[in-house]
Design a protein around this motif. Structure first.
Motif, PDB file in Angstrom:
ATOM      1  N   ARG A 196      -1.532  -1.062   7.785  1.00  0.00           N
ATOM      2  CA  ARG A 196      -2.942  -1.077   7.386  1.00  0.00           C
ATOM      3  C   ARG A 196      -3.850  -1.096   8.615  1.00  0.00           C
ATOM      4  O   ARG A 196      -4.887  -0.423   8.656  1.00  0.00           O
ATOM      5  N   ARG A 243       0.848  -1.187   0.000  1.00  0.00           N
ATOM      6  CA  ARG A 243       0.000   0.000   0.000  1.00  0.00           C
ATOM      7  C   ARG A 243       0.887   1.241   0.000  1.00  0.00           C
ATOM      8  O   ARG A 243       1.852   1.315   0.750  1.00  0.00           O
ATOM      9  N   ASP A 292      -7.766  -0.155   8.038  1.00  0.00           N
ATOM     10  CA  ASP A 292      -8.057  -0.668   6.694  1.00  0.00           C
ATOM     11  C   ASP A 292      -7.365  -2.014   6.513  1.00  0.00           C
ATOM     12  O   ASP A 292      -6.163  -2.078   6.302  1.00  0.00           O
TER      13      ASP A 292
END
Length: 464
Positions: A451, A260, A456
């Motif tokens: 995360r 990410r 998330d």
């Protein structure tokens, strides 16, 4: 050379001492008493294959803590229904049968009675206006439900992180196990070459001894790798919620799925919106606001409408009145009730002050939680970047160690390198391979934690 020989003797003495505790001897026995090559990688990796989506689904259906939070949410939904019931009319009915007589009437005048009453009453109450008292109670109940839902969401988020980290740890242990078996194979191959050179008269016994020490070191490393693998299996079973250990074997998964982009300031704002623990405190703030509004509404009057239907039956002979009707008669009443609080001994004012103080306390908790969340996001981002740098350095170190091992092995075959050089090269290669595996999966685990710090955990995982 004397210093090197002393080091080898020291290692041999240590291994001989450890042999009594680990089941390994210099003769090449493993932890099961077999020859050092008898145990196979397939035997150790035998178990129940499982993918990450399967592990997550199992955990979501098994973990008792998750069920606990789900039941709390269901209970709060019923509390909302209880509060909303005050908007609806309240219908009730009662029936009374009253018989009366005198002491003298029973004994002196048999069959005489002066009272026999049947009463049926039906009452309808409707809350007309209470200056927001009921609405604030409903809002308070809704916010309490949101608090319970946010707690459930946080438990799901924590569970997904727990299972994912345990799964990646098991996968890392599996790769480390393969690396350990590869190290044993390389060490055994080097020992065979040293023994062949000694038999051909072109080698020395010291080379064979060093090769045996190298093999024993590789075997010890394999024992540690097997133990780490078994421990990781137990931890994955625990995170899923299984008491027994089914010996799971993790299926391969692309680590790019966890990747990410890090945009720190934007991600901190995202965490403010997504973190379930922050949502839980925000819902508690709104619940406190509703509690304060409800406490204030107690100072205002309430207006209720009431309707009553009354039916009774009084036998005329019971009272000795011949013209009394001997059949039921009925009537009804319609009216309203206004309740005005005049003096409550300071109860309402204390309730208002309490609600206001609790609301201020919750707002302070929210501010403190936002500071903590921002720090957690920044710290997690630093850990991801450090893990990425370690992974890059580990790749470079592994490539260099592999090239060095290839060159030293080639030189040893032509007689331009010593056995100790081969041992050092193989040891460096084993360590570099371990460091690369650990750095690779440590990056993935740190990315999972990043995360999680954002709230998330929606990763692009393959469908079961």
């Amino acid at each position: 050379m004397i210093k090197r020989w002393n080091q080898i003797l020291s290692i041999l003495m240590i291994l001989a001492f450890l042999g009594g505790w680990t089941g390994i001897s210099l003769a090449g026995k493993d932890e099961e008493g077999n020859a050092d090559g008898a145990i196979s990688l397939a035997d150790v990796l035998s178990g129940t294959p499982i993918s990450l989506p399967e592990a997550l689904d199992e955990a979501l259906s098994r973990r008792p803590a998750l069920h606990d939070f789900q039941h709390q949410v269901e209970a709060q939904k019923d509390v909302v229904g209880e509060a909303r019931s005050s908007y609806m009319p309240q219908l009730s009915a009662s029936y009374q049968n009253i018989y009366g007589n005198s002491f003298l009437g029973v004994f002196l005048f048999p069959g005489f009675q002066y009272f026999d009453l049947d009463i049926l009453t039906v009452t309808l109450n409707q809350n007309i206006y209470d200056f927001g008292r009921t609405s604030s109670q409903v809002k308070q109940a809704r916010m309490a439900k949101n608090v319970a839902q946010s707690a459930l969401n946080k438990e799901v988020l924590d569970l997904r992180q727990d299972v994912t980290v345990s799964y990646l740890t098991l996968l890392m242990a599996q790769h480390a196990l393969k690396s350990a078996f590869s190290g044993v194979r390389d060490a055994r191959h080097h020992l065979s070459e040293a023994e062949a050179r000694l038999s051909a008269g072109v080698g020395i016994r010291l080379d064979v001894t060093q090769a045996r020490v190298n093999l024993e070191t590789a075997l010890l490393q394999r024992i540690r790798a097997i133990n780490d693998f078994r421990t990781a299996q137990i931890e994955l079973s625990r995170s899923i919620g299984i008491k027994r250990n089914p010996h799971y074997v993790a299926r391969e998964i692309s680590l790019d799925r966890f990747k990410r982009a890090i945009r720190l300031e934007a991600d901190i704002r995202l965490a403010y919106r997504q973190r379930p623990d922050l949502q839980q405190i925000e819902a508690t703030v709104r619940e406190g606001e509703a509690r304060l509004a409800n406490a204030k509404s107690q100072n205002w009057p309430s207006i209720n409408g009431i309707g009553q239907y009354f039916m009774s039956s009084i036998p005329g002979q019971a009272l000795g009145i011949t013209y009394m009707p001997n059949y039921p008669f009925s009537t009804f009443n319609i009216g309203g009730v206004v309740n005005v609080p005049i003096f409550e001994g300071g109860l309402i004012s204390h309730q208002v002050h309490e609600a206001r103080s609790r609301l201020a306390s919750t707002n302070d908790q929210l501010s403190e939680a936002k500071l903590r969340v921002a720090a957690e996001v920044r710290e997690a981002a630093l850990n991801v970047r450090a893990a990425l740098q370690r992974w890059s350095e580990a790749r470079t170190a592994f490539e260099s160690a592999r090239e060095n091992d290839r060159l030293v092995e080639k030189s040893f075959k032509v007689g331009t390198a010593r056995s100790v050089d081969v041992v050092d090269a193989e040891t460096s290669l084993r360590q570099a391979r371990e460091d690369l595996i650990q750095a690779r999966y440590d990056w993935a685990i740190q990315m999972i934690r990043y995360r999680h710090s954002l709230g998330d955990m929606s990763m692009n995982l393959p469908v079961r």
